[in-house]
Design a protein around this motif. Structure first.
Motif, PDB file in Angstrom:
ATOM      1  N   GLY A   8       0.808  -1.211   0.000  1.00 21.81           N
ATOM      2  CA  GLY A   8       0.000   0.000   0.000  1.00 21.81           C
ATOM      3  C   GLY A   8       0.844   1.266   0.000  1.00 21.81           C
ATOM      4  N   GLU A   9       1.912   1.286   0.799  1.00 24.30           N
ATOM      5  CA  GLU A   9       2.784   2.459   0.862  1.00 24.30           C
ATOM      6  C   GLU A   9       3.547   2.653  -0.439  1.00 24.30           C
ATOM      7  OE1 GLU A   9       5.115   1.412   4.219  1.00 24.30           O
ATOM      8  OE2 GLU A   9       3.613   2.065   5.679  1.00 24.30           O
ATOM      9  N   ILE A  10       4.023   1.560  -1.011  1.00 23.31           N
ATOM     10  CA  ILE A  10       4.750   1.649  -2.284  1.00 23.31           C
ATOM     11  C   ILE A  10       3.808   2.100  -3.395  1.00 23.31           C
ATOM     12  CG2 ILE A  10       5.923   0.254  -4.030  1.00 23.31           C
ATOM     13  CD1 ILE A  10       7.141  -1.337  -1.698  1.00 23.31           C
ATOM     14  N   HIS A  11       2.572   1.612  -3.363  1.00 25.09           N
ATOM     15  CA  HIS A  11       1.577   2.007  -4.374  1.00 25.09           C
ATOM     16  C   HIS A  11       1.289   3.507  -4.292  1.00 25.09           C
ATOM     17  CE1 HIS A  11      -1.879   1.927  -6.983  1.00 25.09           C
ATOM     18  NE2 HIS A  11      -2.622   2.430  -6.005  1.00 25.09           N
ATOM     19  N   LYS A  12       1.202   4.050  -3.083  1.00 28.00           N
ATOM     20  CA  LYS A  12       0.957   5.484  -2.934  1.00 28.00           C
ATOM     21  C   LYS A  12       2.092   6.302  -3.539  1.00 28.00           C
ATOM     22  CE  LYS A  12      -1.921   5.251   1.180  1.00 28.00           C
ATOM     23  NZ  LYS A  12      -1.990   5.489   2.631  1.00 28.00           N
ATOM     24  N   GLU A  13       3.332   5.880  -3.310  1.00 22.91           N
ATOM     25  CA  GLU A  13       4.482   6.594  -3.889  1.00 22.91           C
ATOM     26  C   GLU A  13       4.485   6.490  -5.410  1.00 22.91           C
ATOM     27  OE1 GLU A  13       8.380   5.973  -2.314  1.00 22.91           O
ATOM     28  OE2 GLU A  13       7.596   5.634  -0.294  1.00 22.91           O
ATOM     29  N   TRP A  14       4.125   5.327  -5.925  1.00 20.56           N
ATOM     30  CA  TRP A  14       4.147   5.104  -7.369  1.00 20.56           C
ATOM     31  C   TRP A  14       3.077   5.927  -8.073  1.00 20.56           C
ATOM     32  CZ3 TRP A  14       2.739   0.233 -10.587  1.00 20.56           C
ATOM     33  CH2 TRP A  14       3.536   0.183 -11.731  1.00 20.56           C
ATOM     34  N   THR A  15       1.887   6.038  -7.452  1.00 23.64           N
ATOM     35  CA  THR A  15       0.840   6.859  -8.058  1.00 23.64           C
ATOM     36  C   THR A  15       1.175   8.342  -7.926  1.00 23.64           C
ATOM     37  OG1 THR A  15      -0.425   6.704  -6.013  1.00 23.64           O
ATOM     38  CG2 THR A  15      -1.044   5.221  -7.795  1.00 23.64           C
ATOM     39  N   ALA A  16       1.896   8.718  -6.875  1.00 24.64           N
ATOM     40  CA  ALA A  16       2.334  10.108  -6.741  1.00 24.64           C
ATOM     41  C   ALA A  16       3.342  10.469  -7.822  1.00 24.64           C
ATOM     42  CB  ALA A  16       2.940  10.339  -5.364  1.00 24.64           C
ATOM     43  N   ALA A  17       4.047   9.473  -8.338  1.00 23.76           N
ATOM     44  CA  ALA A  17       5.019   9.696  -9.409  1.00 23.76           C
ATOM     45  C   ALA A  17       4.341   9.836 -10.770  1.00 23.76           C
ATOM     46  CB  ALA A  17       6.034   8.559  -9.454  1.00 23.76           C
ATOM     47  N   GLY A  18       3.023   9.624 -10.821  1.00 25.51           N
ATOM     48  CA  GLY A  18       2.293   9.842 -12.062  1.00 25.51           C
ATOM     49  C   GLY A  18       1.830   8.594 -12.784  1.00 25.51           C
ATOM     50  N   VAL A  19       1.892   7.447 -12.145  1.00 22.71           N
ATOM     51  CA  VAL A  19       1.469   6.197 -12.774  1.00 22.71           C
ATOM     52  C   VAL A  19       0.055   5.874 -12.324  1.00 22.71           C
ATOM     53  CG1 VAL A  19       1.984   3.747 -13.040  1.00 22.71           C
ATOM     54  CG2 VAL A  19       3.835   5.373 -12.760  1.00 22.71           C
ATOM     55  N   SER A  20      -0.820   5.578 -13.268  1.00 22.56           N
ATOM     56  CA  SER A  20      -2.186   5.195 -12.903  1.00 22.56           C
ATOM     57  C   SER A  20      -2.322   3.688 -13.047  1.00 22.56           C
ATOM     58  CB  SER A  20      -3.192   5.911 -13.800  1.00 22.56           C
ATOM     59  OG  SER A  20      -2.965   5.562 -15.142  1.00 22.56           O
ATOM     60  N   ALA A  21      -2.086   2.980 -11.958  1.00 27.29           N
ATOM     61  CA  ALA A  21      -2.210   1.522 -11.937  1.00 27.29           C
ATOM     62  C   ALA A  21      -2.835   1.124 -10.611  1.00 27.29           C
ATOM     63  CB  ALA A  21      -0.836   0.874 -12.097  1.00 27.29           C
ATOM     64  N   SER A  22      -3.456  -0.020 -10.587  1.00 29.20           N
ATOM     65  CA  SER A  22      -4.104  -0.477  -9.363  1.00 29.20           C
ATOM     66  C   SER A  22      -3.072  -1.069  -8.408  1.00 29.20           C
ATOM     67  CB  SER A  22      -5.163  -1.526  -9.689  1.00 29.20           C
ATOM     68  OG  SER A  22      -4.531  -2.694 -10.174  1.00 29.20           O
ATOM     69  N   ARG A  23      -3.532  -1.317  -7.179  1.00 24.60           N
ATOM     70  CA  ARG A  23      -2.639  -1.888  -6.176  1.00 24.60           C
ATOM     71  C   ARG A  23      -2.243  -3.313  -6.541  1.00 24.60           C
ATOM     72  NH1 ARG A  23      -4.867  -3.343  -0.799  1.00 24.60           N
ATOM     73  NH2 ARG A  23      -3.243  -4.805  -0.316  1.00 24.60           N
ATOM     74  N   THR A  24      -3.162  -4.024  -7.170  1.00 25.00           N
ATOM     75  CA  THR A  24      -2.876  -5.393  -7.606  1.00 25.00           C
ATOM     76  C   THR A  24      -1.805  -5.396  -8.691  1.00 25.00           C
ATOM     77  OG1 THR A  24      -5.186  -5.913  -7.164  1.00 25.00           O
ATOM     78  CG2 THR A  24      -3.943  -7.498  -8.452  1.00 25.00           C
ATOM     79  N   THR A  25      -1.864  -4.431  -9.602  1.00 27.12           N
ATOM     80  CA  THR A  25      -0.852  -4.317 -10.650  1.00 27.12           C
ATOM     81  C   THR A  25       0.506  -4.007 -10.038  1.00 27.12           C
ATOM     82  OG1 THR A  25      -2.538  -3.488 -12.165  1.00 27.12           O
ATOM     83  CG2 THR A  25      -0.244  -3.121 -12.783  1.00 27.12           C
ATOM     84  N   THR A  26       0.519  -3.151  -9.021  1.00 26.92           N
ATOM     85  CA  THR A  26       1.768  -2.831  -8.325  1.00 26.92           C
ATOM     86  C   THR A  26       2.365  -4.083  -7.712  1.00 26.92           C
ATOM     87  OG1 THR A  26       0.840  -0.661  -7.783  1.00 26.92           O
ATOM     88  CG2 THR A  26       2.791  -1.338  -6.577  1.00 26.92           C
ATOM     89  N   HIS A  27       1.532  -4.864  -7.047  1.00 27.78           N
ATOM     90  CA  HIS A  27       2.007  -6.095  -6.417  1.00 27.78           C
ATOM     91  C   HIS A  27       2.525  -7.086  -7.457  1.00 27.78           C
ATOM     92  CE1 HIS A  27       1.197 -10.005  -4.172  1.00 27.78           C
ATOM     93  NE2 HIS A  27       2.150  -9.410  -3.497  1.00 27.78           N
TER      94      HIS A  27
END
Length: 77
Positions: free
Chosen positions: A35-54
Motif C-alpha cells: 500500500g505504501e509503495i503504491h501510494k508513492e508510485w501513483t504520486a510519481a504519475g502512474v495510474s495503476a491499481s494496487r494489484t498491478t503494483t504487487h
C-alpha cells in the motif's frame, strides 16, 4: 502460421519507464508494504491499481507483504 499472427491480448498499462520508477522506489526502502509503495508510485504519475503494483513487484523478483486486516473484536470477545 504462427509467424503471421499478430500479437493478441490486453495491452500493458505500465511502460518500461514506469517499471523503472517502481524498481527505484522499492530499492530505496524494501521493507514498506504494498500500500505504501503504491501510494508513492501513483504520486510519481502512474495510474495503476494496487494489484498491478504487487504483480509488477513480484515479476521483478522483489518480495513484498500485504498487511493483513485484523478482525474487529467486541467487548464480549
Amino acid at each position: 502460421e504462427a509467424k503471421e499472427r499478430k500479437r493478441c491480448g490486453r495491452k500493458k498499462c505500465t511502460s518500461n519507464r514506469d517499471n523503472r520508477t517502481l524498481e527505484r522506489i522499492v530499492k530505496q526502502n524494501p521493507f514498506k508494504n504494498v500500500g505504501e509503495i503504491h501510494k508513492e508510485w501513483t504520486a510519481a504519475g502512474v495510474s495503476a491499481s494496487r494489484t498491478t503494483t504487487h504483480r509488477c513487484m513480484k515479476d521483478m523478483g522483489f518480495s513484498c507483504r500485504i498487511p493483513c486486516v485484523k478482525p474487529l473484536l467486541n467487548n464480549r470477545q
